[in-house]
Motif scaffolding. Sequence first.
Motif, PDB file in Angstrom:
ATOM      1  N   THR A   1       0.839  -1.207   0.000  1.00 60.51           N
ATOM      2  CA  THR A   1       0.000   0.000   0.000  1.00 60.51           C
ATOM      3  C   THR A   1       0.872   1.254   0.000  1.00 60.51           C
ATOM      4  OG1 THR A   1      -1.620  -1.207   1.325  1.00 60.51           O
ATOM      5  CG2 THR A   1      -1.881   1.184   1.208  1.00 60.51           C
ATOM      6  N   ARG A   2       0.559   2.171  -0.894  1.00 63.74           N
ATOM      7  CA  ARG A   2       1.315   3.411  -0.974  1.00 63.74           C
ATOM      8  C   ARG A   2       0.879   4.355   0.151  1.00 63.74           C
ATOM      9  NH1 ARG A   2       1.272   4.590  -7.558  1.00 63.74           N
ATOM     10  NH2 ARG A   2       2.831   2.992  -8.049  1.00 63.74           N
ATOM     11  N   THR A   3       1.856   5.050   0.731  1.00 63.00           N
ATOM     12  CA  THR A   3       1.539   5.944   1.851  1.00 63.00           C
ATOM     13  C   THR A   3       1.900   7.384   1.520  1.00 63.00           C
ATOM     14  OG1 THR A   3       1.984   4.160   3.408  1.00 63.00           O
ATOM     15  CG2 THR A   3       1.924   6.371   4.325  1.00 63.00           C
TER      16      THR A   3
ATOM     17  N   GLY B   1      -4.666   4.318  -1.221  1.00 62.78           N
ATOM     18  CA  GLY B   1      -3.461   4.499  -0.420  1.00 62.78           C
ATOM     19  C   GLY B   1      -3.781   4.715   1.048  1.00 62.78           C
TER      20      GLY B   1
ATOM     21  N   SER C   1       9.785   5.193   3.926  1.00 68.54           N
ATOM     22  CA  SER C   1       8.865   4.303   3.200  1.00 68.54           C
ATOM     23  C   SER C   1       7.733   5.071   2.515  1.00 68.54           C
ATOM     24  CB  SER C   1       8.293   3.245   4.154  1.00 68.54           C
ATOM     25  OG  SER C   1       7.577   3.889   5.180  1.00 68.54           O
TER      26      SER C   1
ATOM     27  N   HIS D   1       5.481   7.026  -0.115  1.00 68.52           N
ATOM     28  CA  HIS D   1       5.345   7.120  -1.576  1.00 68.52           C
ATOM     29  C   HIS D   1       5.357   8.594  -1.995  1.00 68.52           C
ATOM     30  CE1 HIS D   1       4.102   6.077  -5.611  1.00 68.52           C
ATOM     31  NE2 HIS D   1       3.134   6.968  -5.531  1.00 68.52           N
TER      32      HIS D   1
ATOM     33  N   ARG E   1      10.133  10.451  -4.521  1.00 69.58           N
ATOM     34  CA  ARG E   1       8.818  10.834  -3.979  1.00 69.58           C
ATOM     35  C   ARG E   1       8.350  12.164  -4.563  1.00 69.58           C
ATOM     36  NH1 ARG E   1      12.326   8.666  -1.363  1.00 69.58           N
ATOM     37  NH2 ARG E   1      12.055   6.934   0.071  1.00 69.58           N
TER      38      ARG E   1
ATOM     39  N   ILE F   1      -1.096   9.554  -4.820  1.00 74.52           N
ATOM     40  CA  ILE F   1      -1.082   8.092  -4.626  1.00 74.52           C
ATOM     41  C   ILE F   1      -1.140   7.363  -5.965  1.00 74.52           C
ATOM     42  CG2 ILE F   1      -2.478   6.153  -3.749  1.00 74.52           C
ATOM     43  CD1 ILE F   1      -0.705   7.534  -1.627  1.00 74.52           C
TER      44      ILE F   1
ATOM     45  N   PRO G   1       6.205   6.317  -8.805  1.00 76.11           N
ATOM     46  CA  PRO G   1       7.379   6.984  -8.237  1.00 76.11           C
ATOM     47  C   PRO G   1       8.159   7.703  -9.333  1.00 76.11           C
ATOM     48  CG  PRO G   1       7.338   4.634  -7.682  1.00 76.11           C
ATOM     49  CD  PRO G   1       6.250   4.868  -8.658  1.00 76.11           C
TER      50      PRO G   1
END
Length: 199
Positions: free
Chosen positions: A2-4, A34, A76, A78, A126, A192, A196
């Motif tokens: 899961t993207r944060t 996300g 961590s 995203h 990011r 989200i 990247p």
Amino acid sequence: MTRTLVMLNGSPVRGSSVDLLLQAMAAGAEEAGGRATHVYCNELAIKPCQACGPDATSGYCIFEDAMDPIYAALESAHAIAVGSPIYFDTVSAQLKLVMDRCNCVTPLTRAPGGGFEFRPKWARTRRGVFVTACSAAHPHDLAERSVRGFLKWVGAKWEETLAWRHEDEDPGSVATRPELIARARAIGKRLIESPPLEP
Ligand SMILES: Cc1cc2nc3c(=O)[nH]c(=O)nc-3n(C[C@H](O)[C@H](O)[C@H](O)COP(=O)(O)O)c2cc1C
């Protein structure tokens, strides 16, 4: 995975305009599948940066405090949203403490062949945004410049600023501007959904 979206909030006021914009951004991030991590800098016990110099520690910092989970979250992340009211033309002190303590994400390090170099701990992949609130009569460009430099230092690239420039003194007054709340939500979703960046 899961993207944060990691959101650093420098406003001391819960329910403030910066807070409401970041909450809308979080809703957009969640709408896109996300997760959002909302860091209220004002509520953390964080020591100021001591400019300890090159190679002072093999970790992030000579201190261990409320910054530790922030380093982990940024690593961590995203995407990163930095939110702050404008205080004396720049970001709030609460946010600035966190920003300064992130100097060690791209620390000055002794180079193998002699001399020094800045060596990032992770790649610059990011996307980043700045969310702010200030008087309609005052600029926010100095704060934006500071935040753009910070984002670069923590492996992110500034893409846009969402500013609530107001005539009133009412906390949370951005709630009267649904188009700004909708834009914050759309930004959260976009961050989200976007891949990247190439390092
Ligand atoms: C210590 C302090 C300094 C401030 N300095 C400025 C300033 O330089 N320029 C400005 O436009 N507003 C300034 N303000 C007003 C806040 O930026 C403004 O009320 C903002 O909307 C607060 O955002 P928030 O309610 O989301 O925290 C200042 C407020 C405080 C408490």
